[in-house]
Design a protein around this motif. Structure first.
Motif, PDB file in Angstrom:
ATOM      1  N   TYR A   1      -9.406   6.255  -3.427  1.00  0.00           N
ATOM      2  CA  TYR A   1      -8.119   5.569  -3.251  1.00  0.00           C
ATOM      3  C   TYR A   1      -7.533   5.713  -1.852  1.00  0.00           C
ATOM      4  O   TYR A   1      -6.521   5.085  -1.548  1.00  0.00           O
ATOM      5  CB  TYR A   1      -7.125   6.025  -4.331  1.00  0.00           C
ATOM      6  CG  TYR A   1      -7.553   5.543  -5.696  1.00  0.00           C
ATOM      7  CD1 TYR A   1      -7.738   4.174  -5.933  1.00  0.00           C
ATOM      8  CD2 TYR A   1      -7.830   6.426  -6.733  1.00  0.00           C
ATOM      9  CE1 TYR A   1      -8.171   3.713  -7.161  1.00  0.00           C
ATOM     10  CE2 TYR A   1      -8.258   5.970  -7.968  1.00  0.00           C
ATOM     11  CZ  TYR A   1      -8.425   4.614  -8.173  1.00  0.00           C
ATOM     12  OH  TYR A   1      -8.865   4.151  -9.400  1.00  0.00           O
TER      13      TYR A   1
ATOM     14  N   PRO B   1      -7.317   0.616  -1.495  1.00  0.00           N
ATOM     15  CA  PRO B   1      -6.174  -0.297  -1.382  1.00  0.00           C
ATOM     16  C   PRO B   1      -6.228  -1.191  -0.143  1.00  0.00           C
ATOM     17  O   PRO B   1      -5.904  -2.384  -0.218  1.00  0.00           O
ATOM     18  CB  PRO B   1      -4.970   0.645  -1.328  1.00  0.00           C
ATOM     19  CG  PRO B   1      -5.435   1.858  -2.059  1.00  0.00           C
ATOM     20  CD  PRO B   1      -6.890   2.006  -1.694  1.00  0.00           C
ATOM     21  N   SER B   2      -6.638  -0.632   0.989  1.00  0.00           N
ATOM     22  CA  SER B   2      -6.745  -1.444   2.212  1.00  0.00           C
ATOM     23  C   SER B   2      -7.821  -2.511   2.074  1.00  0.00           C
ATOM     24  O   SER B   2      -7.634  -3.668   2.510  1.00  0.00           O
ATOM     25  CB  SER B   2      -7.045  -0.556   3.421  1.00  0.00           C
ATOM     26  OG  SER B   2      -6.003   0.374   3.609  1.00  0.00           O
TER      27      SER B   2
ATOM     28  N   ILE C   1       0.826  -1.207   0.000  1.00  0.00           N
ATOM     29  CA  ILE C   1       0.000   0.000   0.000  1.00  0.00           C
ATOM     30  C   ILE C   1       0.864   1.262   0.000  1.00  0.00           C
ATOM     31  O   ILE C   1       0.547   2.232  -0.697  1.00  0.00           O
ATOM     32  CB  ILE C   1      -0.968  -0.015   1.209  1.00  0.00           C
ATOM     33  CG1 ILE C   1      -1.970  -1.176   1.049  1.00  0.00           C
ATOM     34  CG2 ILE C   1      -1.710   1.305   1.341  1.00  0.00           C
ATOM     35  CD1 ILE C   1      -2.878  -1.388   2.236  1.00  0.00           C
TER      36      ILE C   1
ATOM     37  N   TYR D   1       0.754   4.505  -2.775  1.00  0.00           N
ATOM     38  CA  TYR D   1       0.564   5.936  -2.524  1.00  0.00           C
ATOM     39  C   TYR D   1       1.749   6.762  -3.021  1.00  0.00           C
ATOM     40  O   TYR D   1       1.568   7.908  -3.458  1.00  0.00           O
ATOM     41  CB  TYR D   1       0.296   6.187  -1.040  1.00  0.00           C
ATOM     42  CG  TYR D   1      -1.079   5.739  -0.611  1.00  0.00           C
ATOM     43  CD1 TYR D   1      -2.219   6.251  -1.230  1.00  0.00           C
ATOM     44  CD2 TYR D   1      -1.256   4.786   0.372  1.00  0.00           C
ATOM     45  CE1 TYR D   1      -3.489   5.837  -0.878  1.00  0.00           C
ATOM     46  CE2 TYR D   1      -2.533   4.358   0.745  1.00  0.00           C
ATOM     47  CZ  TYR D   1      -3.639   4.882   0.118  1.00  0.00           C
ATOM     48  OH  TYR D   1      -4.892   4.464   0.472  1.00  0.00           O
TER      49      TYR D   1
END
Length: 349
Positions: free
Chosen positions: A143, A147-148, A66, A70
């Protein structure tokens, strides 16, 4: 069908179609060209391509980092956005317009959509260039969370897909309640069109397609058909022909999402005539510069409105197009690409 993280030429082509719809509609032709559809396609592509890359990383490495996601996202978006803000501030100053620093903060904090809805970007004589960043805010809100969720749920992809479908239904229900229950006249202008809670499903349709195509090969066989493509086109045309405002602010986005879901595999991912058209040199170029073109076309519009407001429509359109592409090309070459290279270098170090 293309797999993994390889670049899909026709996808850049579809991205070009989406930005051209936005650009041409804003060039005083919004009564003919559906710019809103361009933004919806943009959202769909974003959801599809990022989920596809996540799945590729997950399948190769058994995980999806993750933090690296980012970092890549930051270097993809922030250099071009920062320079765009500087150019916009300089242009506004030259036009004698007040620069509101709260607006710049709203852009950097990715809250431009809600700022625009509930407070409003300033600018009467010069259309506010920063207002165009509302769609970036919708994407970034998505976003922050996705992702998590992806890492937590992709191993149980059927449950993940079910959760996404539930979110699509909830978003539709929420829009219907706002449009028909509360009433559009009771809502701020653009409340439904620009807010994350009412538009995030346009991204989710793309993520759902990426997951299903990666995990259920039989879906590819069913969707990779010219009949699906024409059904999707027909559905999109129907959403454009129905003029009811309540429909346009409620069901339209869901139906366009379904339409893109069923037409996308044949149009973009297969070796079809449609994908070969989308992969032509002009569309590939426009697709590559699309992010900068999206940012700068609205500034170009403002420049033309402010300094050439009395010029003929063909001249205004011509100058806006030339300015838009010139600024976008410069941004792509000298800001976007170096930013992407810096991000890759940081991730390798």
């Amino acid at each position: 069908m293309s797999h993994g993280s390889s670049r899909i030429a026709a996808l850049d082509g579809l991205r070009a179609v989406s930005i051209l719809l936005v650009l041409i509609s804003h060039a005083w032709l919004g009564h003919i060209v559906p710019g809103g559809l361009g933004v919806t396609i943009f959202f769909f592509i974003s959801g599809f391509i990022i989920t596809r890359l996540m799945i590729s990383e997950w399948d190769e490495a058994g995980t999806m980092r993750i933090s690296q996601f980012y970092i890549r996202r930051f270097f993809r978006l922030m250099p071009a956005l920062t320079v765009f803000l500087v150019v916009s501030v300089i242009t506004l100053s030259l036009a004698g317009q007040e620069v509101v620093w709260k607006e710049i903060l709203a852009v950097f904090l990715y809250t431009a959509n809600y700022y625009g809805i509930f407070i409003g970007f300033s600018g009467d004589t010069f259309p506010p260039p920063l207002a165009i960043t509302w769609s970036l805010a919708v994407e970034e809100h998505f976003y922050l969370i996705f992702p998590s969720l992806f890492v937590a749920l992709i191993a149980r992809w059927k449950q993940f897909a079910t959760l996404i479908i539930a979110a699509l239904i909830i978003a539709l229900g929420w829009r219907c309640w706002l449009a028909y229950g509360v009433g559009l006249e009771q809502l701020p202008h653009y409340r439904i069109y620009k807010a994350t809670d009412t538009r995030v499903d346009s991204i989710l349709y793309g993520t759902l397609l990426a997951i299903i195509l990666a995990r259920k090969p039989a879906a590819w066989e069913r969707l990779n058909h010219i009949a699906c493509f024409f059904a999707g086109i027909f559905l999109i045309l129907a959403t454009l022909l129905i003029r009811s405002e309540e429909f346009r602010e409620s069901l339209r986005y869901s139906l366009q999402g379904v339409a893109l879901f069923i037409l996308f595999p044949y149009a973009v991912l297969s070796n079809s005539r449609i994908s070969s058209v989308l992969a032509n040199r002009f569309f590939l170029y426009v697709g590559k510069v699309s992010y900068s073109l999206y940012l700068y076309h609205w500034l170009a519009f403002g420049i033309v409105v402010f300094w050439m407001g009395d010029a003929s429509l063909p001249l205004r359109i011509f100058v806006m197009l030339v300015l838009s592409f010139a600024m976008a090309d410069a941004s792509y070459r000298w800001v976007e690409n170096p930013g992407l290279r810096a991000g890759r270098k940081l991730l390798k170090s």
